[in-house]
Write a protein that holds these residues in place. Sequence first.
Motif, short mmCIF file in Angstrom:
data_model
loop_
_atom_site.label_atom_id
_atom_site.label_comp_id
_atom_site.label_asym_id
_atom_site.label_seq_id
_atom_site.Cartn_x
_atom_site.Cartn_y
_atom_site.Cartn_z
N ILE A 19 8.36 -0.38 5.61
CA ILE A 19 9.06 0.02 4.37
C ILE A 19 10.05 1.16 4.60
CG2 ILE A 19 7.32 -0.83 2.74
CD1 ILE A 19 6.41 2.18 2.47
N SER A 28 -0.65 5.81 -6.68
CA SER A 28 -0.64 7.25 -6.45
C SER A 28 -2.09 7.67 -6.17
CB SER A 28 -0.04 7.96 -7.66
OG SER A 28 0.11 9.33 -7.39
N LEU A 87 -6.55 -2.63 1.69
CA LEU A 87 -7.61 -2.86 0.70
C LEU A 87 -7.04 -3.33 -0.64
CD1 LEU A 87 -10.55 -2.39 -0.43
CD2 LEU A 87 -9.77 -0.10 -1.01
N VAL A 93 7.00 7.69 5.30
CA VAL A 93 6.33 6.48 4.77
C VAL A 93 6.03 6.67 3.28
CG1 VAL A 93 4.23 5.07 4.86
CG2 VAL A 93 5.32 5.82 7.00
N ILE A 125 4.42 -7.51 2.34
CA ILE A 125 5.09 -6.71 3.38
C ILE A 125 4.03 -5.80 4.00
CG2 ILE A 125 6.71 -4.80 3.73
CD1 ILE A 125 8.46 -6.07 1.55
N PHE A 180 -0.45 15.49 3.10
CA PHE A 180 -0.55 14.16 2.49
C PHE A 180 -0.38 14.24 0.98
CE2 PHE A 180 -3.75 11.63 0.12
CZ PHE A 180 -3.17 10.37 0.22
N GLY A 203 -5.31 7.14 -8.19
CA GLY A 203 -6.63 6.62 -7.87
C GLY A 203 -7.61 7.70 -7.44
N GLY A 204 -8.86 7.49 -7.81
CA GLY A 204 -9.96 8.23 -7.19
C GLY A 204 -10.27 7.50 -5.88
N ASN A 237 3.28 -3.97 8.13
CA ASN A 237 3.54 -3.97 9.58
C ASN A 237 2.32 -3.50 10.37
OD1 ASN A 237 3.48 -1.33 8.87
ND2 ASN A 237 5.33 -0.72 9.97
N ARG A 264 -1.47 0.71 9.68
CA ARG A 264 -2.81 1.34 9.64
C ARG A 264 -3.41 1.40 11.05
NH1 ARG A 264 -6.77 2.70 5.60
NH2 ARG A 264 -8.86 2.53 6.43
N LYS A 311 2.55 12.50 -1.43
CA LYS A 311 2.20 11.60 -2.54
C LYS A 311 2.71 12.16 -3.88
CE LYS A 311 -0.17 8.23 -2.24
NZ LYS A 311 0.15 6.79 -2.00
N1 NAD Z 1 -8.43 3.92 -0.69
C1 NAD Z 1 -8.50 5.00 -1.45
O1 NAD Z 1 -9.56 5.59 -1.59
C2 NAD Z 1 -7.29 5.48 -2.19
C3 NAD Z 1 -7.46 6.49 -3.15
C4 NAD Z 1 -6.36 6.93 -3.88
C5 NAD Z 1 -5.12 6.39 -3.64
N2 NAD Z 1 -4.97 5.41 -2.69
C6 NAD Z 1 -3.63 4.88 -2.46
O2 NAD Z 1 -3.66 3.49 -2.68
C7 NAD Z 1 -2.78 2.83 -1.78
C8 NAD Z 1 -3.50 1.75 -1.04
O3 NAD Z 1 -4.62 2.29 -0.37
P1 NAD Z 1 -5.51 1.39 0.57
O4 NAD Z 1 -6.84 2.03 0.63
O5 NAD Z 1 -5.39 -0.04 0.17
O6 NAD Z 1 -4.77 1.64 1.97
P2 NAD Z 1 -4.82 0.74 3.28
O7 NAD Z 1 -4.54 1.66 4.41
O8 NAD Z 1 -6.04 -0.12 3.31
O9 NAD Z 1 -3.55 -0.23 3.06
C9 NAD Z 1 -2.23 0.19 3.22
C10 NAD Z 1 -1.49 -0.87 4.03
O10 NAD Z 1 -0.12 -0.45 4.14
C11 NAD Z 1 0.33 -0.75 5.44
N3 NAD Z 1 1.42 0.16 5.76
C12 NAD Z 1 1.31 1.49 6.00
N4 NAD Z 1 2.53 2.00 6.29
C13 NAD Z 1 3.40 0.97 6.22
C14 NAD Z 1 4.80 0.87 6.42
N5 NAD Z 1 5.51 1.94 6.78
N6 NAD Z 1 5.40 -0.33 6.25
C15 NAD Z 1 4.66 -1.42 5.90
N7 NAD Z 1 3.33 -1.38 5.72
C16 NAD Z 1 2.71 -0.20 5.88
C17 NAD Z 1 -0.89 -0.56 6.34
O11 NAD Z 1 -0.78 -1.29 7.55
C18 NAD Z 1 -2.03 -1.07 5.45
O12 NAD Z 1 -2.31 -2.43 5.69
C19 NAD Z 1 -2.18 3.94 -0.91
O13 NAD Z 1 -0.96 4.34 -1.48
C20 NAD Z 1 -3.18 5.06 -1.02
O14 NAD Z 1 -2.59 6.34 -0.83
C21 NAD Z 1 -6.03 4.95 -1.97
#
Ligand code: NAD
Length: 357
Positions: free
Chosen positions: A68, A135, A12, A110, A31, A182, A209-210, A33, A36, A186
């Motif tokens: 990663i 974060s 996202l 991860v 980057i 989790f 982030g919220g 893989n 998800r 983090k």
């Molecule tokens: N979405 C939320 O509500 C939210 C809220 C607070 C914090 N966050 C943080 O924001 C960040 C992004 O969130 P998001 O919602 O975009 O997540 P997401 O799951 O949509 O995107 C994360 C991407 O990272 C990739 N990924 C995961 N492990 C990997 C690895 N080992 N090597 C390479 N790629 C890898 C996944 O395939 C995925 O495409 C994360 O760190 C998440 O913890 C998200």
Amino acid sequence: MSVALVTGSGGLIGSEAVRHFAGLGLDVVGIDNDMRQRFFGAEASTAWNVQRLVTELGSSYTHHTIDIRDRDALAAVFRRYGSDIAVVIHTAAQPSHDWAVRDPYTDFDVNAGGTLNVLQNVREHCIEAPVIHCSTNKVYGDRPNSLPFVELETRWEIEPGHPYEQGIREDMSIDSSLHSIFGASKVAADVMVQEYGRYFGMRTACFRGGTLTGPAHSATELHGFLGYVMRANMERRKYRIYGYQGKQVRDAIHSSDVVAAFEAFFRNPRPAAVYNLGGGRHSNISMREAFAEAERITGHEMISEYVEENRVGDHKWWIGSNEAFQADYPEWKQIYDVPMIMREIYEANVEKWVPAA
Ligand SMILES: NC(=O)c1ccc[n+]([C@@H]2O[C@H](COP(=O)([O-])OP(=O)(O)OC[C@H]3O[C@@H](n4cnc5c(N)ncnc54)[C@H](O)[C@@H]3O)[C@@H](O)[C@H]2O)c1
């Protein structure tokens, strides 16, 4: 050549960052893989999103399908672009409480190990580049649940006049609370990002982030609140509510407002910054209210089931304060609120999220 390096580029926030920084004229190196898909199954795959970036952005986007956790492969990418890397946006993560408890090793490798790998590579290959780390408000554990709340008809609310009435600030302690596996991985990442800022003088930011949301989320039951409410409604799936009478409150921020904040930090970075970033008072909703909003948008009633027990460590009420970020970056403007976000998620997925035949 100026390069923006984005981990988790199919996700996202990652994909929104790719598009945004490409729009600023940077070459973007992504980057991802598709881990998800491994976490949550085929419906959560982000391969479609990577394909879209490749098609839309052509030669301004280069994708690397690497993990990663793989130190050699990651170092090879950093070595290749070296000091051309002008900014690193780290979004790759295992993002779910419920998944982490099933496999704490992978979650920690991860989230914590992967973040350390990114930081150390920046230090070795492009130390001038600001590091923007995603974060989470889960670093505060379940401490927000100890705030005084009042129960309203459709939501929990903080007691009027409380110092956090306009949103929880970064001065809330991250100690002595229940984080979930989790949340703990983090926290480790968050503290390490701050440490590389303080110890090595790198320009690092933790954005706690919220709920981050938007149409590019590969929404699934274990991750992606508003996206999954819309998806469940549109596909006529049963949505499980876990505890709190369905009155739990989340603030929600659109991915484009998030990456606009990243751009502000990129233009004027500072070491070891920590900011809450979320919908705040401008954009928040309870689960019950989100159901009503989804029903208004689609005209279909939600199908739901109530489970008495809340998710471990789940926040009863989270509205974060963006005040600290806004004070440092007054040019940043938040555009979306929840109804705009839900309508956009609906419109972007109306062909894709249909009831199973
Ligand atoms: N979405 C939320 O509500 C939210 C809220 C607070 C914090 N966050 C943080 O924001 C960040 C992004 O969130 P998001 O919602 O975009 O997540 P997401 O799951 O949509 O995107 C994360 C991407 O990272 C990739 N990924 C995961 N492990 C990997 C690895 N080992 N090597 C390479 N790629 C890898 C996944 O395939 C995925 O495409 C994360 O760190 C998440 O913890 C998200």
